[in-house]
Design an enzyme around this catalytic site. Sequence first.
Site, short mmCIF file in Angstrom:
data_model
loop_
_atom_site.label_atom_id
_atom_site.label_comp_id
_atom_site.label_asym_id
_atom_site.label_seq_id
_atom_site.Cartn_x
_atom_site.Cartn_y
_atom_site.Cartn_z
N GLU A 62 0.82 -1.21 0.00
CA GLU A 62 0.00 0.00 0.00
C GLU A 62 0.86 1.27 0.00
OE1 GLU A 62 -4.19 -1.19 1.77
OE2 GLU A 62 -2.66 -1.27 3.33
N HIS A 81 -1.71 4.01 8.25
CA HIS A 81 -2.89 3.45 7.58
C HIS A 81 -3.25 2.14 8.28
CE1 HIS A 81 -5.62 1.71 4.76
NE2 HIS A 81 -4.76 0.77 4.39
N HIS A 83 -6.49 -0.95 9.24
CA HIS A 83 -7.80 -1.55 8.95
C HIS A 83 -8.51 -1.72 10.29
CE1 HIS A 83 -5.67 -3.55 5.24
NE2 HIS A 83 -5.82 -2.25 5.10
N TYR A 108 -11.81 16.73 21.14
CA TYR A 108 -10.53 16.12 20.74
C TYR A 108 -10.60 15.55 19.33
CZ TYR A 108 -8.20 17.24 24.95
OH TYR A 108 -7.61 17.96 25.95
N HIS A 148 -12.63 -0.20 3.83
CA HIS A 148 -11.19 -0.49 3.86
C HIS A 148 -10.54 0.03 5.14
CE1 HIS A 148 -7.16 -0.31 1.41
NE2 HIS A 148 -6.98 -0.63 2.66
ZN LIG Z 1 -5.23 -1.07 3.61
#
Ligand SMILES: [Zn+2]
Length: 199
Positions: A62, A81, A83, A108, A148
């Site tokens: 990715e 990143h 999941h 926040y 995703h």
């Molecule tokens: Zn991903």
Amino acid sequence: MLGKSMFDRGLTVGSSGNISARLNDGWLMTPTNSCLGRLDPEALSKVDANGRLLSGGKQTKESFLHLAVYGERPSAGAIVHLHSTHSVAVSCLAEIDPQQPIPPITAYYVMKIGNLMLIPYYAPGDMALANAVKEVAGKHHAILLANHGPIVAGKDLESAVYATEELEETAKLYLLLRGNRLNILTQDQVAELNRKWPQ
Ligand SMILES: [Zn+2]
């Protein structure tokens, strides 16, 4: 260490999730199929400005997502990143506003994430996904990829991790609250926070 901390608390499982940080001459990224709970500093992938591998293990599949964000955000020093379950759950909800997938329910959340943007689903590895990210990354440091997960940029690794954690916790809160009438922060309250703590 931050990778292990996120893994230990269930923010990422198996070999999912990836992290990157800007260097003077390229980027450091987590290698493909690596588990954030057991990162070996020696094996981290170093890639050049064009995304070519210079040393370490092969970079995450990715990596193109990370490069798409860095290209639009010169101030970004690191990107996370994941999941992560609750953020992904929100990204799967029908009838949410892509411009505001999560309303401003806490101060926040506004301070660390602010204007989250949801982009449509594309298969992992589809270059259309990188292009969709590129289009919005200049205006949004936190982007939610539908079905995703989130991708969040910060000035350094710590702030990117903390912002991602704030997003995940707020997604959890939002799911807990769904179906109830909410008091969300008013536009004036959000504007005041943005004035005091600009992104
Ligand atoms: Zn991903």
